[in-house]
Motif scaffolding. Structure first.
Motif, PDB file in Angstrom:
ATOM      1  N   ASP B  59      61.619  21.722   5.362  1.00  0.00           N
ATOM      2  CA  ASP B  59      61.190  21.999   3.992  1.00  0.00           C
ATOM      3  C   ASP B  59      60.961  20.737   3.164  1.00  0.00           C
ATOM      4  N   LEU B  83      57.237  28.068  14.852  1.00  0.00           N
ATOM      5  CA  LEU B  83      57.497  28.405  13.446  1.00  0.00           C
ATOM      6  C   LEU B  83      57.549  27.145  12.576  1.00  0.00           C
ATOM      7  N   MET B  84      58.049  26.061  13.144  1.00  0.00           N
ATOM      8  CA  MET B  84      58.088  24.788  12.403  1.00  0.00           C
ATOM      9  C   MET B  84      56.673  24.263  12.156  1.00  0.00           C
ATOM     10  N   THR B  86      54.091  26.092  11.859  1.00  0.00           N
ATOM     11  CA  THR B  86      53.533  26.991  10.839  1.00  0.00           C
ATOM     12  C   THR B  86      53.903  26.496   9.442  1.00  0.00           C
ATOM     13  N   ARG B  87      55.183  26.159   9.229  1.00  0.00           N
ATOM     14  CA  ARG B  87      55.655  25.668   7.927  1.00  0.00           C
ATOM     15  C   ARG B  87      55.057  24.297   7.611  1.00  0.00           C
ATOM     16  N   VAL B  90      51.521  24.564   6.406  1.00  0.00           N
ATOM     17  CA  VAL B  90      51.468  25.060   5.019  1.00  0.00           C
ATOM     18  C   VAL B  90      51.745  23.919   4.042  1.00  0.00           C
ATOM     19  N   ASP B 104      56.757  26.614  22.734  1.00  0.00           N
ATOM     20  CA  ASP B 104      55.704  27.450  22.144  1.00  0.00           C
ATOM     21  C   ASP B 104      54.342  26.762  22.202  1.00  0.00           C
ATOM     22  N   ASN B 106      51.414  27.535  23.334  1.00  0.00           N
ATOM     23  CA  ASN B 106      50.222  28.284  22.917  1.00  0.00           C
ATOM     24  C   ASN B 106      50.123  28.423  21.394  1.00  0.00           C
ATOM     25  N   GLU B 107      51.292  28.552  20.745  1.00  0.00           N
ATOM     26  CA  GLU B 107      51.320  28.763  19.293  1.00  0.00           C
ATOM     27  C   GLU B 107      50.759  27.541  18.537  1.00  0.00           C
ATOM     28  N   LYS B 109      48.654  25.349  19.662  1.00  0.00           N
ATOM     29  CA  LYS B 109      47.207  25.286  19.914  1.00  0.00           C
ATOM     30  C   LYS B 109      46.467  26.319  19.071  1.00  0.00           C
TER      31      LYS B 109
ATOM     32  N   VAL C  28      49.433  26.208  29.926  1.00  0.00           N
ATOM     33  CA  VAL C  28      48.790  26.858  28.784  1.00  0.00           C
ATOM     34  C   VAL C  28      48.403  28.276  29.187  1.00  0.00           C
ATOM     35  N   GLY C  29      48.175  29.133  28.206  1.00  0.00           N
ATOM     36  CA  GLY C  29      47.689  30.476  28.497  1.00  0.00           C
ATOM     37  C   GLY C  29      48.794  31.502  28.542  1.00  0.00           C
ATOM     38  N   ASP C 162      55.504  27.931  28.930  1.00  0.00           N
ATOM     39  CA  ASP C 162      56.585  27.146  28.325  1.00  0.00           C
ATOM     40  C   ASP C 162      57.654  26.728  29.321  1.00  0.00           C
ATOM     41  N   ARG C 190      57.522  34.340  10.524  1.00  0.00           N
ATOM     42  CA  ARG C 190      56.160  33.789  10.506  1.00  0.00           C
ATOM     43  C   ARG C 190      55.402  34.264   9.263  1.00  0.00           C
ATOM     44  N   LEU C 193      56.634  32.421   6.234  1.00  0.00           N
ATOM     45  CA  LEU C 193      56.196  31.016   6.205  1.00  0.00           C
ATOM     46  C   LEU C 193      54.727  30.911   5.812  1.00  0.00           C
ATOM     47  N   ALA C 198      60.089  28.981   2.018  1.00  0.00           N
ATOM     48  CA  ALA C 198      60.739  27.830   2.661  1.00  0.00           C
ATOM     49  C   ALA C 198      61.360  28.230   3.995  1.00  0.00           C
ATOM     50  N   PHE C 199      61.457  27.258   4.919  1.00  0.00           N
ATOM     51  CA  PHE C 199      61.942  27.513   6.276  1.00  0.00           C
ATOM     52  C   PHE C 199      63.441  27.794   6.298  1.00  0.00           C
TER      53      PHE C 199
END
Lengths: 208, 208, 208
Positions: B59, B83-84, B86-87, B90, B104, B106-107, B109, C28-29, C162, C190, C193, C198-199
């Motif tokens: 944060d 998730l990090m 993502t934040r 933002v 994560d 794929n997330e 990318k 990946v994928g 992963d 998600r 966020l 905030a995280f």
């Protein structure tokens, strides 16, 4: 090829573990190079006793050769970059194998110039390593080997998505013959397996 | 950039060997990030003496910063996940550089969020490592280095498919000037090489 | 999954660090495999005391299993190749996880057969390693671990881009329940966020 070389008593089947394809694709695809090695021996910049070639090694690359660069271990710099691939391609080289680090990944791919290496580095060789000798025998040692493999000038290098192999010239013909036989056997084996035949008995029968 | 930094006497040219691009693509493509470092120092969970920040570091990520995470060696967990990213996106961060492990793939990318790291881990940090301090100097040591490189808060980080470099703020202007000159030289060199001119004489002439 | 296993006190969350996806895609994928382990223990070819199975292990692969191969460290050869994937696919295996080396990268991808490994090798196992026992417990040690993880026959293996995780059968139900709860929490996190929350406070609230 490596299997044939193991049969022919070549240490480690001439396989250079730890060197992998970075261009034209990363460890995938049908690109394959085959040609006589043009070897380049690098030393630490601090090594003032080792000789220095009169001209830049890149200008001595023979047509159809595979360039093989040997960089000292425990160094952080690259010894190859995009401009060198540009020149090597003009001179007709098949590709480059680097027991060390390179840079400009996108440039080699754009040139479609085959490149195999230990890894990346952004830093140029200045102050770290320098060329010492051209077309001399160079040693290769991977982390899983106890004895070095020697790459001699003129040894044949075969490299594709599965890795890099060195073939002594006197064994090339015998090696190719063994490979053709084996390819034929593998093709038949594949057909048997797809038809549901068992693996053990099939290879026992076909590989005799 | 690293070459300019070597000329300016920065150890190892500020190059962080062993950290490579995982997102938006794997060690390829034109993505590039450049911004001041927001540093995060992690310690072993068992280290009860090191301080603990009052709030979650994610944060506190400043707009336009490049996040730099320093995870202890010989640990098995990840310190960054989807998730990090993502934040961080933002909050307007340029991307994240992890001297350690993430998960994560794929997330990141899918978010098109630039991510550079030592490698992967599926396991979260709980019971393994924890954040200790934010915006403090952190050390970096690769396997080929004898001396650590320090990444200070506010140091400029430049990262692309070829790797990650740290630039001390007082050198940024001088460094950019050297790079522009060199880019111009490289462009001319490339033209000469494509026209069949020799490598050695061309760089001797153009790099003066 | 690994987080749930950490909560359930499984060492290292059952995570096998250093094994990564090579097929159907490279790290990946969305490909994912899940099934009971069919374990294969390999030894050095020079080890004449270890037992030898009566038949080739590939023909004993059970339907829906995930094959797990344990190759000795400090060896240079591959223990798996394209013909084996061909047979394993006919027998209905979910995929193969190799604590060691494989070859024929393009062939596995063409088959769309999931493959996870430590790395590549062109050289066949002949003269280097051999199969010793089938469906016995095998140990796994990565470079960052102090204690080995044991993979027992019938343990569940989950593997995707992963990484690879081993789940003891008595914990599968509890583990899946924890994962479903966590997936729900992550989805809500998600959304929060993306909406600019905030995280720290969000995970404090949602992960309770």
């Amino acid at each position: 090829i490596a299997d044939a070389l193991v049969k022919l008593k070549v240490p480690y089947g001439g396989y250079l573990q730890g060197l992998s394809m970075y261009s034209p694709e990363r460890e995938v695809g049908s690109a394959k190079i085959f040609g006589p090695a043009f070897t380049v021996h690098m030393v630490l910049e601090s090594d003032t006793k080792a000789p220095t070639p009169a001209t830049h090694f890149v200008d001595s690359i023979p047509k159809d050769s595979v360039i093989f660069l040997s960089q000292p271990k425990k160094t952080i710099n690259s010894v190859w970059g995009g401009l060198m691939s540009t020149r090597a391609q003009v001179l007709g080289s098949q590709g480059v194998v680097i027991d060390g680090y390179f840079r400009d990944i996108n440039e080699h791919k754009d040139l479609n110039f085959p490149l195999f290496a230990r890894g990346f580095s952004i830093v140029a060789s200045n102050t770290f390593t320098r060329t010492s000798a051209i077309n001399v025998p160079v040693p290769f040692v991977s982390e899983n080997q106890t004895d070095p493999i020697t790459i001699n000038p003129g040894d044949f290098i075969l490299a594709d998505a599965d890795g890099v192999v060195v073939i002594p010239p006197p064994l090339v013909e015998q090696c190719l013959k063994l490979c053709e036989e084996r390819n034929e056997v593998d093709k038949k084996t594949r057909e048997c397996l797809v038809n549901g035949e068992a693996f053990g008995p099939t290879i026992a029968r076909l590989r005799k």
